[in-house]
Design a protein around this motif. Sequence first.
Motif, PDB file in Angstrom:
ATOM      1  N   LEU A 106      86.714  34.736  72.607  1.00  0.00           N
ATOM      2  CA  LEU A 106      85.865  33.782  73.322  1.00  0.00           C
ATOM      3  C   LEU A 106      86.712  32.679  73.945  1.00  0.00           C
ATOM      4  O   LEU A 106      86.476  32.252  75.087  1.00  0.00           O
ATOM      5  N   GLY A 107      87.718  32.226  73.216  1.00  0.00           N
ATOM      6  CA  GLY A 107      88.576  31.163  73.719  1.00  0.00           C
ATOM      7  C   GLY A 107      89.394  31.567  74.928  1.00  0.00           C
ATOM      8  O   GLY A 107      89.820  30.708  75.716  1.00  0.00           O
ATOM      9  N   SER A 108      89.611  32.882  75.074  1.00  0.00           N
ATOM     10  CA  SER A 108      90.364  33.368  76.232  1.00  0.00           C
ATOM     11  C   SER A 108      89.498  33.477  77.478  1.00  0.00           C
ATOM     12  O   SER A 108      89.994  33.835  78.545  1.00  0.00           O
ATOM     13  N   GLY A 109      88.208  33.178  77.324  1.00  0.00           N
ATOM     14  CA  GLY A 109      87.301  33.242  78.459  1.00  0.00           C
ATOM     15  C   GLY A 109      86.473  34.508  78.520  1.00  0.00           C
ATOM     16  O   GLY A 109      85.632  34.667  79.412  1.00  0.00           O
ATOM     17  N   ARG A 110      86.680  35.429  77.572  1.00  0.00           N
ATOM     18  CA  ARG A 110      85.893  36.663  77.564  1.00  0.00           C
ATOM     19  C   ARG A 110      84.564  36.429  76.859  1.00  0.00           C
ATOM     20  O   ARG A 110      84.502  35.731  75.838  1.00  0.00           O
ATOM     21  N   ARG A 111      83.525  37.015  77.398  1.00  0.00           N
ATOM     22  CA  ARG A 111      82.210  36.922  76.762  1.00  0.00           C
ATOM     23  C   ARG A 111      82.038  38.139  75.852  1.00  0.00           C
ATOM     24  O   ARG A 111      81.604  39.208  76.293  1.00  0.00           O
ATOM     25  N   VAL A 112      82.424  37.934  74.621  1.00  0.00           N
ATOM     26  CA  VAL A 112      82.391  38.986  73.613  1.00  0.00           C
ATOM     27  C   VAL A 112      81.396  38.572  72.541  1.00  0.00           C
ATOM     28  O   VAL A 112      81.433  37.442  72.048  1.00  0.00           O
ATOM     29  N   PHE A 113      80.516  39.513  72.185  1.00  0.00           N
ATOM     30  CA  PHE A 113      79.437  39.194  71.250  1.00  0.00           C
ATOM     31  C   PHE A 113      79.629  39.947  69.934  1.00  0.00           C
ATOM     32  O   PHE A 113      80.158  41.060  69.903  1.00  0.00           O
ATOM     33  N   ALA A 114      79.159  39.312  68.871  1.00  0.00           N
ATOM     34  CA  ALA A 114      79.275  39.875  67.527  1.00  0.00           C
ATOM     35  C   ALA A 114      78.028  40.652  67.170  1.00  0.00           C
ATOM     36  O   ALA A 114      76.917  40.323  67.602  1.00  0.00           O
ATOM     37  N   VAL A 166      69.834  19.256  66.932  1.00  0.00           N
ATOM     38  CA  VAL A 166      71.243  19.040  66.604  1.00  0.00           C
ATOM     39  C   VAL A 166      71.983  18.764  67.893  1.00  0.00           C
ATOM     40  O   VAL A 166      71.835  19.495  68.887  1.00  0.00           O
ATOM     41  N   THR A 167      72.773  17.716  67.921  1.00  0.00           N
ATOM     42  CA  THR A 167      73.527  17.342  69.110  1.00  0.00           C
ATOM     43  C   THR A 167      74.906  17.988  69.075  1.00  0.00           C
ATOM     44  O   THR A 167      75.658  17.834  68.098  1.00  0.00           O
ATOM     45  N   VAL A 168      75.222  18.714  70.133  1.00  0.00           N
ATOM     46  CA  VAL A 168      76.484  19.450  70.219  1.00  0.00           C
ATOM     47  C   VAL A 168      77.395  18.759  71.217  1.00  0.00           C
ATOM     48  O   VAL A 168      76.991  18.507  72.361  1.00  0.00           O
ATOM     49  N   PRO A 169      78.626  18.432  70.835  1.00  0.00           N
ATOM     50  CA  PRO A 169      79.539  17.775  71.770  1.00  0.00           C
ATOM     51  C   PRO A 169      80.034  18.726  72.854  1.00  0.00           C
ATOM     52  O   PRO A 169      79.827  19.937  72.790  1.00  0.00           O
ATOM     53  N   ASP A 170      80.700  18.161  73.831  1.00  0.00           N
ATOM     54  CA  ASP A 170      81.185  18.915  74.983  1.00  0.00           C
ATOM     55  C   ASP A 170      82.115  20.044  74.544  1.00  0.00           C
ATOM     56  O   ASP A 170      82.918  19.886  73.624  1.00  0.00           O
ATOM     57  N   GLY A 171      82.014  21.162  75.210  1.00  0.00           N
ATOM     58  CA  GLY A 171      82.865  22.309  74.949  1.00  0.00           C
ATOM     59  C   GLY A 171      82.483  23.455  75.851  1.00  0.00           C
ATOM     60  O   GLY A 171      81.655  23.310  76.766  1.00  0.00           O
ATOM     61  N   SER A 172      83.071  24.631  75.607  1.00  0.00           N
ATOM     62  CA  SER A 172      82.776  25.815  76.426  1.00  0.00           C
ATOM     63  C   SER A 172      81.720  26.712  75.788  1.00  0.00           C
ATOM     64  O   SER A 172      81.005  27.411  76.499  1.00  0.00           O
ATOM     65  N   ASP A 176      83.913  25.847  70.372  1.00  0.00           N
ATOM     66  CA  ASP A 176      85.219  26.368  70.802  1.00  0.00           C
ATOM     67  C   ASP A 176      86.101  26.735  69.606  1.00  0.00           C
ATOM     68  O   ASP A 176      87.320  26.543  69.610  1.00  0.00           O
ATOM     69  N   GLY A 177      85.461  27.254  68.550  1.00  0.00           N
ATOM     70  CA  GLY A 177      86.193  27.734  67.386  1.00  0.00           C
ATOM     71  C   GLY A 177      86.461  26.707  66.323  1.00  0.00           C
ATOM     72  O   GLY A 177      86.987  27.050  65.258  1.00  0.00           O
ATOM     73  N   ALA A 178      86.103  25.438  66.550  1.00  0.00           N
ATOM     74  CA  ALA A 178      86.353  24.381  65.571  1.00  0.00           C
ATOM     75  C   ALA A 178      85.028  23.854  65.036  1.00  0.00           C
ATOM     76  O   ALA A 178      84.081  23.634  65.800  1.00  0.00           O
ATOM     77  N   THR A 179      84.964  23.659  63.734  1.00  0.00           N
ATOM     78  CA  THR A 179      83.759  23.105  63.123  1.00  0.00           C
ATOM     79  C   THR A 179      83.672  21.618  63.447  1.00  0.00           C
ATOM     80  O   THR A 179      84.566  20.838  63.089  1.00  0.00           O
ATOM     81  N   PRO A 195      77.299  33.223  70.606  1.00  0.00           N
ATOM     82  CA  PRO A 195      77.573  31.964  71.299  1.00  0.00           C
ATOM     83  C   PRO A 195      76.549  31.647  72.377  1.00  0.00           C
ATOM     84  O   PRO A 195      76.026  32.534  73.047  1.00  0.00           O
ATOM     85  N   VAL A 196      76.301  30.368  72.517  1.00  0.00           N
ATOM     86  CA  VAL A 196      75.627  29.834  73.695  1.00  0.00           C
ATOM     87  C   VAL A 196      76.716  29.144  74.514  1.00  0.00           C
ATOM     88  O   VAL A 196      77.483  28.327  73.982  1.00  0.00           O
ATOM     89  N   PHE A 197      76.810  29.470  75.789  1.00  0.00           N
ATOM     90  CA  PHE A 197      77.882  28.953  76.632  1.00  0.00           C
ATOM     91  C   PHE A 197      77.449  27.653  77.299  1.00  0.00           C
ATOM     92  O   PHE A 197      76.277  27.472  77.665  1.00  0.00           O
ATOM     93  N   LEU A 198      78.408  26.756  77.455  1.00  0.00           N
ATOM     94  CA  LEU A 198      78.135  25.436  78.002  1.00  0.00           C
ATOM     95  C   LEU A 198      78.905  25.259  79.303  1.00  0.00           C
ATOM     96  O   LEU A 198      80.129  25.472  79.346  1.00  0.00           O
ATOM     97  N   GLU A 199      78.198  24.887  80.342  1.00  0.00           N
ATOM     98  CA  GLU A 199      78.847  24.617  81.628  1.00  0.00           C
ATOM     99  C   GLU A 199      78.523  23.202  82.067  1.00  0.00           C
ATOM    100  O   GLU A 199      77.340  22.825  82.068  1.00  0.00           O
TER     101      GLU A 199
END
Length: 861
Positions: free
Chosen positions: A692-700, A824-830, A797-800, A857-861
């Motif tokens: 996901l961090g590499s920009g690929r949309r991969v789902f579990a 729940v408020t989510v801070p800026d990220g991808s 983005d992979g960090a708690t 994941p839900v993606f953020l733009e």
Amino acid sequence: MSHARYLGLTLPLALLVSLVGCDDGDPGADSGPPPPTTCESLPDELVDGDPEGHADPLGAAAGEVRAGRLTAAQLPEDPTGLATFAGGDFVIANDRYAVLIEDTGASDLYDPFGGRPVGVAAVSGGALVEAGDFNELIFGLGLNLVETERVTVLADGSDGGAAIIRASGPMGPLEFVGALGDAIPGGDEIAGLPAAIDYRLAPGSDEVEVSITVQSRETRGYRLPLVIAAVFQASRMPVWTEALGFDISMEDLGYAAFVDDDGTSYALAAPEGGSIQSILDQSGVYIFNVGRSAIPGCGEVTVPLGSIVLGGPGLSGLQRSLAARDGRSLRNVTGTVTHADGSPAPEVRVHVRRADGRHFTRFSPAEDGTFSVDVPEEAVELFVIREGSPMEGPIAVAAGTSTATIQLPPTGTIGVTITAEDMTTAIPARVQVVPVTPFPATPADMGERRLGNDRVYTAFVMDGRVQLEVAPGDYDVIVTRGFEYELTRERVSVAAAAEVEVTSALAQVVDSTGVMCADYHIHTHRSPDSPDAPQLKLLSLVADGLEIAIRSDHEWVNDFEPVIAELGIGQHVRGIGGEELTTFAYGHFGVFPLTEDRSQRSGSAVPWVGQLPPAVFNAVRARPEQPALIINHPRSGGSLGGYFNAAGFDRETGMVANADHWDEGFTLVEVFNDDSFNDVRDGEVQDWFALLGSGRRVFAVGSSDSHKLDSSPVGWPRTCLALGSDDPRAVTPNMVRDATAAGHSVISGGILLDVRGPGGEGPGDTVSGAGATTPFDVTVQAPNWVTGTLTLEVIVDGATVETITLTEADRDMTNPAVRLRSQVTVPDGSWVVFHVGSDADLAPLHPGRAAFAVSNPVFLE
């Protein structure tokens, strides 16, 4: 959870390679002075026989044998639907038993060639009956086998002599082991040498002798460091040995018996004067070494591979054949097994032990309770296994005694009625009966299987009513309906000849409207490492509330839908066809939806031998069904069972060591394979996050990879899809494929999680115009029997970025199963992933398995 079972179909071959490659230095044909440059003489070319054989191959009288080709009408009944024999195959038979040999052409399962055994059966009145549940038996020299081009009959038995069937062709590598074969010194050197496998049955014998003849038509000789017999069988025909009964271990054996309790059984016996060594027994696959040999230059060698000793039904009938073969005498014991009230007890199983304690045989009485069994001349003891009761015995049968009467102690009955909360609507459920005082364990050498460990019953009830017979005593009766319902648990005392009633009204407390849950990785007895019939798997998953079942047997396309129709449970579950594409080079892959086509090899399984992963993946995508492809258990089994290992994927750098193995198009990964989030937090979860961090949309996806219900329940974990329907019959395979591919899902291990962005965006969607923070509505649901402290983890983005401990104050007062309904408020990220964990397991439904949920994941733009 343990990843040991992933090795089931990769570790056997890896170990075999290491053993084949081990040579103690015997020079064989390579020692001595240099050979001459030309052959002074050559062996006669291997001859073929009659392409048809005896016109009446099943017509042998007593003392006669036959060999010939079968018509479709002469094939035995296939009680499991798993047989691979067909009209045009060959049979070698006497008046009692037969072995079916496959004709030439593309062969199903792992060995792609004909000329191998494909069935065993009894002969009665000129017909094949009581076919054993035979799977696959491969003979080889190292990792080489005969690439059969012709199957013929050298002798049809009409002259009063032996019958012989020959399968001829060049030697060739066992290609499905892939690069494993490269580890064998000279492993491909005998490829192309002329060879033949012969199957020989002598008059008066129930033993089909098997040998392989190989020629060298040049001056060079060849060493054969290992002669093998590989049996992909034991999950359907359990293996039995004289020393350890059904509790086989690695040792030298005179024979290994494969037992069908209701059909013809067989023993793989060592060549005369030799032994067979069990090199490996794992996951239903047994590999035996039956010796070593060498091919002389300018000559040929005939290597005895052992024999197939036939008998039945069951182990008792096979013991008669083995005793006759070895010149041992047996005595016949007759008798009856009855319940306390004198009624017959045909449902029990009786085991026989020899005087020294070794297991000898097992059998079930006839419908009238009578039995007739051959036992050793010495004193023996009988033991009775009856579901719901401790083992009875020993019942002594002295030497010279020919009768035995067994009357079982009295039992009581637990009657269970299951309804929805309205007390009138019958619903499916799992009923577990647990004795307050555990029963003594059944000895492993008896080979008895019990679902649920300390449970005396694990019943999957479809119509709301079951009656269970138990020994007098105290029991806990636990009734469950999966992860959306509350359970009931009641302790009862059962007296002899009495019935206790339990009424269970199960309340659905988790709201899953518009969501249905799938398991993409369910094995049945079509896989050599699973003993479970599809009927059992389906009944269990329906009882546990799973709505979508994808069949994923190794290297075979199958669909659950025909079995669902047979069971009449279509209102509860939708079946989808698929396979687990099982390579021995670079991992395993789930492929669905697929349509079985029995005109194609292994039901139209995806071919992969000799191809790299990108080419195989592209071939999958090009199929007319347009299936999805899932990278199954990407880190298991070293490079053999795990694609990420084989490709050398480095999650820290995002680089791959084996670029020719890497595919940039896959989008689905089985991150959770019989695992919770915390089980693989530092492993497959980090792989997923790196992609996901590499920009690929991969789902579990999360799946059970269930091989055996007693160790791996279907539907833990499961993938819950937003399908907009609650009716399994309204769902199509393409709808499931598309929702899975889009990531519109959460993985549930007992907890249901729902996350929605400010515009209603869910997993797999994109929140457009996200600012420095983004509000998400999060709902966490779990029935009240899911205990422990629940925590919500927000991962950006992979960090708690936040961990929230759920308290009693967070529960919805109108429905306590809603553990959290909050913003729940989510801070800026991808991208953001939500995880809910618990510090407790899912007892009493699935003890030892954690309660958890994780969103895609839900993606953020």
